[in-house]
Structure formats: C-alpha cells, structure tokens
Design a protein around this motif. Structure first.
Motif, PDB file in Angstrom:
ATOM      1  N   THR A  40       9.163  -9.899  15.801  1.00 44.56           N
ATOM      2  CA  THR A  40       9.400 -11.230  15.090  1.00 44.56           C
ATOM      3  C   THR A  40      10.422 -12.004  15.669  1.00 44.56           C
ATOM      4  O   THR A  40      10.202 -13.179  15.464  1.00 44.56           O
ATOM      5  CB  THR A  40       9.686 -10.861  13.554  1.00 44.56           C
ATOM      6  OG1 THR A  40       8.591  -9.946  12.967  1.00 44.56           O
ATOM      7  CG2 THR A  40       9.805 -11.971  12.617  1.00 44.56           C
ATOM      8  N   LYS A  45       4.197  -5.875  15.441  1.00 40.16           N
ATOM      9  CA  LYS A  45       4.573  -7.418  14.871  1.00 40.16           C
ATOM     10  C   LYS A  45       5.827  -7.358  14.173  1.00 40.16           C
ATOM     11  O   LYS A  45       6.480  -8.377  14.664  1.00 40.16           O
ATOM     12  CB  LYS A  45       3.388  -7.390  13.522  1.00 40.16           C
ATOM     13  CG  LYS A  45       2.689  -8.757  13.732  1.00 40.16           C
ATOM     14  CD  LYS A  45       1.655  -9.075  12.415  1.00 40.16           C
ATOM     15  CE  LYS A  45       1.305  -7.958  11.685  1.00 40.16           C
ATOM     16  NZ  LYS A  45       0.009  -8.352  10.871  1.00 40.16           N
ATOM     17  N   ALA A  46       6.332  -6.366  13.519  1.00 40.52           N
ATOM     18  CA  ALA A  46       7.702  -6.784  12.999  1.00 40.52           C
ATOM     19  C   ALA A  46       8.914  -6.413  14.101  1.00 40.52           C
ATOM     20  O   ALA A  46       9.887  -7.342  14.149  1.00 40.52           O
ATOM     21  CB  ALA A  46       8.054  -5.621  11.927  1.00 40.52           C
ATOM     22  N   SER A  91       9.577 -13.333  18.778  1.00 40.50           N
ATOM     23  CA  SER A  91       8.397 -14.468  18.861  1.00 40.50           C
ATOM     24  C   SER A  91       9.082 -15.621  18.357  1.00 40.50           C
ATOM     25  O   SER A  91       8.770 -17.046  18.818  1.00 40.50           O
ATOM     26  CB  SER A  91       7.500 -13.960  17.893  1.00 40.50           C
ATOM     27  OG  SER A  91       6.307 -15.116  17.674  1.00 40.50           O
ATOM     28  N   MET A 119      -2.853  -3.942   9.798  1.00 41.28           N
ATOM     29  CA  MET A 119      -2.024  -3.032  10.863  1.00 41.28           C
ATOM     30  C   MET A 119      -3.234  -2.382  11.686  1.00 41.28           C
ATOM     31  O   MET A 119      -4.255  -1.937  11.372  1.00 41.28           O
ATOM     32  CB  MET A 119      -1.544  -1.810  10.240  1.00 41.28           C
ATOM     33  CG  MET A 119      -0.457  -1.253  10.871  1.00 41.28           C
ATOM     34  SD  MET A 119       0.439   0.416   9.978  1.00 41.28           S
ATOM     35  CE  MET A 119      -0.785   1.401  10.377  1.00 41.28           C
ATOM     36  N   VAL A 128      -2.227  -6.516  21.375  1.00 42.96           N
ATOM     37  CA  VAL A 128      -1.443  -6.536  20.115  1.00 42.96           C
ATOM     38  C   VAL A 128       0.052  -7.049  20.564  1.00 42.96           C
ATOM     39  O   VAL A 128       0.692  -7.687  19.923  1.00 42.96           O
ATOM     40  CB  VAL A 128      -1.316  -4.867  19.930  1.00 42.96           C
ATOM     41  CG1 VAL A 128      -0.366  -4.666  18.695  1.00 42.96           C
ATOM     42  CG2 VAL A 128      -2.662  -4.376  19.534  1.00 42.96           C
ATOM     43  N   SER A 175      -0.304 -10.986  20.843  1.00 44.53           N
ATOM     44  CA  SER A 175      -0.481 -11.364  19.420  1.00 44.53           C
ATOM     45  C   SER A 175       0.819 -11.338  18.365  1.00 44.53           C
ATOM     46  O   SER A 175       1.258 -12.250  17.891  1.00 44.53           O
ATOM     47  CB  SER A 175      -1.701 -10.503  18.938  1.00 44.53           C
ATOM     48  OG  SER A 175      -1.545 -10.943  17.341  1.00 44.53           O
ATOM     49  N   SER A 176       1.400 -10.374  18.491  1.00 38.65           N
ATOM     50  CA  SER A 176       2.618 -10.337  17.997  1.00 38.65           C
ATOM     51  C   SER A 176       3.622 -11.338  18.399  1.00 38.65           C
ATOM     52  O   SER A 176       4.460 -11.877  17.657  1.00 38.65           O
ATOM     53  CB  SER A 176       3.589  -8.835  18.201  1.00 38.65           C
ATOM     54  OG  SER A 176       2.387  -7.800  17.715  1.00 38.65           O
ATOM     55  N   ASN A 208       4.077  -0.756  14.185  1.00 43.12           N
ATOM     56  CA  ASN A 208       4.694  -1.997  13.831  1.00 43.12           C
ATOM     57  C   ASN A 208       5.191  -3.021  14.801  1.00 43.12           C
ATOM     58  O   ASN A 208       6.454  -3.638  14.816  1.00 43.12           O
ATOM     59  CB  ASN A 208       5.931  -1.518  13.032  1.00 43.12           C
ATOM     60  CG  ASN A 208       5.987  -2.455  11.838  1.00 43.12           C
ATOM     61  OD1 ASN A 208       5.400  -3.318  11.582  1.00 43.12           O
ATOM     62  ND2 ASN A 208       6.996  -1.967  10.693  1.00 43.12           N
ATOM     63  N   ARG A 222       2.912 -14.762  17.207  1.00 47.97           N
ATOM     64  CA  ARG A 222       2.609 -14.848  15.623  1.00 47.97           C
ATOM     65  C   ARG A 222       3.551 -15.719  14.736  1.00 47.97           C
ATOM     66  O   ARG A 222       3.106 -16.225  13.846  1.00 47.97           O
ATOM     67  CB  ARG A 222       2.804 -13.371  14.847  1.00 47.97           C
ATOM     68  CG  ARG A 222       2.476 -13.420  13.704  1.00 47.97           C
ATOM     69  CD  ARG A 222       1.854 -11.750  13.286  1.00 47.97           C
ATOM     70  NE  ARG A 222       1.692 -11.950  11.970  1.00 47.97           N
ATOM     71  CZ  ARG A 222       0.597 -12.175  11.555  1.00 47.97           C
ATOM     72  NH1 ARG A 222      -0.091 -12.649  12.204  1.00 47.97           N
ATOM     73  NH2 ARG A 222       0.422 -12.135  10.050  1.00 47.97           N
ATOM     74  N   GLN A 223       4.767 -16.129  15.373  1.00 42.70           N
ATOM     75  CA  GLN A 223       5.764 -16.870  14.649  1.00 42.70           C
ATOM     76  C   GLN A 223       5.410 -18.410  15.324  1.00 42.70           C
ATOM     77  O   GLN A 223       6.324 -19.120  14.889  1.00 42.70           O
ATOM     78  CB  GLN A 223       7.140 -16.390  15.077  1.00 42.70           C
ATOM     79  CG  GLN A 223       7.360 -15.061  14.330  1.00 42.70           C
ATOM     80  CD  GLN A 223       7.000 -15.064  13.081  1.00 42.70           C
ATOM     81  OE1 GLN A 223       7.449 -15.616  12.175  1.00 42.70           O
ATOM     82  NE2 GLN A 223       6.424 -13.884  12.636  1.00 42.70           N
TER      83      GLN A 223
END
Lengths: 149, 147
Positions: A89, A85-86, A92, A1, A139, A142-143, A83, A146-147
C-alpha cells in the motif's frame, strides 16, 4: 484475496531461493535490464548520473543499489503472499503521489524479471513454473497500481 | 518501414542461429497455452488440452509450435519487408481465424522467455532489447491487416 495453490506457493518460494543475488545486483538485475530494454524508464532516474549507454548503466552503482531495493521489495511480497495488497500500500502511494511513475512501467519491470529468472533457471523454468510466476507478477503489479486513481 | 542497424541485424541472426526450430517450437506453443490458458479457445480441434501434462504431450501443439517458428524464420530473412511478408498470414488470422491480435504479443513474450531459458546469460540486456524490437515489428506486421 488471491488464492494460491500449494504448488504456486512452493514454486514462488523456490524461485526466489534460487535467484543468484550476486548476479542480480551487478549483472543481471531486472532493474538494470529494464533501463536498457525500455530506455524511456530512464526518465525517472535523472539523479543516477551516467545512463548514456548499456555499459554505463551496467557499471552504475546507483543502478545496482536500486536493483537491490527492488529485489528486497519483491521478497516482502514472497513472505506475505496472502497479503501482497496491504504489503505494497505505502509503496503504491509513494509511486503514485510522490514519484509519479506511470503504472504501466510495473509490468515492464515484471517482464524483465521473468526474463532474468528464465535465464537463471533455464530448463527448470517450465511452463507450469512460468505460469505460477506470471500469476505472482500480476498480483504484485496489481497491488502496486492499487493506490493510483 | 522499420530501420535496422547492422548490429541489430547481426544480433537477431545470431540469436536465431542458436534456435533449433524443432526443439524450441514445440516448447513455445505449450508455454503459451499453459501460461495464458484462454488462448486454448482457438484450438478446439487439437484434442486433449485439459491438463498441463496433456498439453505437453499433445502432438498437434508441438506441430503448431514448429509451424509458427518456421513462419518466424521468414521474418528473420525479410527484416526489411515484414509487413508484406506477413500480409496474407495477418489477413488469415483476422478474417478466418478471428484471433485477438493481443495474442501475438503473448506469443512474442513466450518466445523471448523460451529463448532466455535456452541462451541464459547470453541473452544480454542489449540482445534482449534488439530481439524485442524484432518481435514488436513481427507483431505489428501480423496486426497490419486488422481493421
């Protein structure tokens, strides 16, 4: 995180509270700028109609509408800094599987956003503010990557 | 050789005319060191770079920024011959200073951001596109002697 300092949190929220949304939709949208500065990105927007020159892009209502969608996405990230990234999701997965967007383009959009923010904040976009903003962009990018596999 | 249209030449010159090398030069270098802190590795002899305040007050940082912009002035005045203009500087950065050429791109980004802060909406998307083409040619020329 990702660990955010108090300064970074406050700076990101402050930047987004100062962004001139009116300007961003119609004249200084980072999305509009991306289509002009990096013209190969237009390939993803064949359904947008006339993108033949800067004037056409600047007055294209679909470009303005998509610019709004992009800003709304970024605001979600600002509201969920712990959060991101989440939060991204699904977005992505969408960009990877359905839209098939080259993920290198995310940083191009980030670069254009930095320019728009710098132009709006002027001397208030100090090196420290710039550094915090660059971290936020890294960030976000990158998020969004990510997928991809 | 890079081809420049009349519009591109006049845009680059118009942007450059608005830049005060002394004012902007010192800001640009501080920005690179603060936003991309790993670049500090090249400046061991610059003294205190331990905090943002120290970087912003450091005279050597300011002087180096001004020096970099004076070199950029050469590119503005030799747009048709950047590779030759920067051959010696490129060799210096490669052989003697051992600078990662990716750093040139980071510097170019900071120059554009600093100019955006100064010019604000006058840096239109079209102007930004032309300015970034100019800086990519500079970065290319600075990387040309690396092998």
């Amino acid at each position: 995180m990702v660990a955010w300092t108090d300064f970074e949190r406050a700076t990101i929220k402050d930047i987004f509270s100062k962004i001139d949304y009116e300007c961003n939709l119609f004249k200084c949208s980072c999305f509009l700028r991306c289509l002009i500065v990096y013209p190969w990105t237009q390939r993803y927007f064949a359904g947008f109609g006339n993108l033949y020159n800067a004037a056409a892009i600047t007055s294209n209502p679909k470009v303005a509408a998509h610019g709004k969608v992009v800003m709304q996405g970024l605001e979600k990230a600002v509201k969920n800094m712990d959060n991101i990234k989440a939060t991204f999701t699904e977005l992505s997965t969408l960009h990877s599987e359905k839209l098939q967007v080259d993920p290198d383009n995310f940083m191009l959009l980030g670069d254009c956003l930095a320019i728009v923010v710098a132009a709006q904040l002027g001397k208030d976009f100090t090196p420290e503010v710039h550094a915090a903003f660059q971290k936020f962009l890294a960030v976000v990018v990158s998020s969004l990557r990510r997928q991809y596999y | 050789m890079v081809k420049w249209t009349e519009l591109e030449r006049s845009t680059v010159n118009a942007i450059w005319e608005k830049i005060d090398i002394d004012e902007i030069g010192s800001q640009i270098w501080a920005r690179v060191l603060i936003v991309y802190p790993w670049t500090e590795r090249y400046f061991g002899s610059f003294g205190d770079l331990f905090t943002i305040t120290a970087i912003l007050k450091n005279d050597k940082v300011a002087a180096h920024g001004r020096m970099v912009l004076k070199a950029l002035d050469k590119a503005v005045n030799n747009m048709d011959n950047m590779k030759r203009t920067y051959a010696a500087l490129s060799r210096l950065h490669f052989q003697k200073l051992e600078v990662d050429p990716d750093s040139f791109r980071l510097l170019a980004d900071c120059i554009t951001i600093t100019i955006a802060c100064k010019l604000k909406s006058a840096l239109s998307p079209q102007s930004q596109a032309i300015w970034q083409k100019f800086l990519s040619a500079v970065v290319d020329a600075m990387s040309s002697q690396y092998r």
